[in-house]
Enzyme design. Structure first.
Site, short mmCIF file in Angstrom:
data_model
loop_
_atom_site.label_atom_id
_atom_site.label_comp_id
_atom_site.label_asym_id
_atom_site.label_seq_id
_atom_site.Cartn_x
_atom_site.Cartn_y
_atom_site.Cartn_z
N ASP A 26 19.22 10.25 -23.54
CA ASP A 26 18.21 11.18 -22.58
C ASP A 26 17.73 10.43 -21.46
OD1 ASP A 26 18.42 13.01 -24.78
OD2 ASP A 26 16.97 11.91 -25.92
N GLU A 145 17.58 22.98 -30.09
CA GLU A 145 16.57 22.17 -30.68
C GLU A 145 16.09 22.80 -31.78
OE1 GLU A 145 14.25 21.51 -27.00
OE2 GLU A 145 15.96 20.50 -26.19
#
Length: 274
Positions: A26, A145
């Site tokens: 990330d 998500e």
């Protein structure tokens, strides 16, 4: 629009049934970061150098996510991807801020093999089919998500778990597959960064309903966690914080899975600590 040229990886072909071990990176403004449940981000190193390290350790794939791309409405990883693609000869998936064919092409042109789409797809699902039709389903990853709901089930969220979509995760995964996604990345917000294991119920619920590969992400720290995810139906497992903090490496993870009989690729050369 012509498809970008694809790099070929014989050991990781579609017919190979080995479980894939993936390094998830990330990135926020050129920094490798990691938090807990997608909050409280901390800098964890250089995203380019870390990717090269994981490649030399034997990672099957690299997964880059620009965590602020949707905020700025553009992906900022082109330079990093271009650099890493010249040295890491495994598939690279890139997500964050991809909302049309142009943004997908920019990343595929600099070395990405797949693009992962989340926010844009929840607003305009047709983008999945457009990318799949143009570049092939193997280049189209639907990123979801997932946030567990008190009443049961999971809601698909966007923008690192900040925004609600009202979409049921399982139904959205099925819809994404129908629209041409060749793979699904399912990230448990509740388990993200905890290193306490994965949401196996979530993995089972999704893999039970779709017939395309599923990457499980969120909570994996040791080989046992990967084993549980695989036995729940995942065909690939993404590791992040455990790698970035050097609490494990791909050599150790692969050995743990091999010990319990889970088929994994044997790299030609595994180097630890490069």
């Amino acid at each position: 629009m012509e498809a970008a040229p694809q790099r070929i990886y014989p050991e990781l072909s579609a017919g190979n049934m080995n479980i894939r071990l993936i390094a998830r990176l990330d990135v926020k403004l050129q920094h490798l970061i990691k938090g807990v449940q997608m909050e409280g981000w901390r800098k964890m190193g250089n995203p380019g150098e870390r990717a090269k390290l994981y490649y030399h350790q034997g990672a099957d794939e690299l997964l880059y996510m620009d965590v602020v791309a949707s905020l700025y409405e553009r992906n900022n990883l082109t330079d990093i991807v271009r650099e890493v693609a010249q040295e890491a000869f495994v598939p690279i998936t890139v997500g964050g801020g991809i909302g049309d064919l142009k943004s997908a092409k920019q990343l595929l042109d600099v070395g990405a093999d797949k693009v992962a789409v989340n926010t844009a797809a929840t607003k305009r699902p047709a983008i999945l089919q457009e990318i799949s039709d143009t570049y092939g389903s193997q280049a189209m990853v639907l990123s979801i998500e997932a946030k567990r709901l008190p009443q049961g089930g999971w809601e698909a969220m966007t923008d690192n778990g900040r925004n609600h979509t009202g979409l049921d995760v399982v139904r959205w995964a099925v819809k994404g597959a129908e629209l041409g996604a060749g793979e699904i990345l399912i990230t448990s917000i509740d388990r993200d960064g905890t290193m306490k294991g994965m949401d196996t119920e979530l993995i089972e619920a999704v893999t039970r309903e779709v017939d395309i590969p599923v990457i499980a992400s969120g909570g994996a720290a040791v080989g046992t966690h990967a084993t549980e995810a695989v036995r729940s139906g995942a065909t690939a497992v993404a590791f992040a914080k455990a790698l970035h903090s050097d609490s494990t490496d791909f050599g150790k993870l692969r050995q743990e899975l091999q010990r319990v009989g889970i088929p994994v690729r044997t790299p030609k050369k595994v180097v630890v600590g490069v």
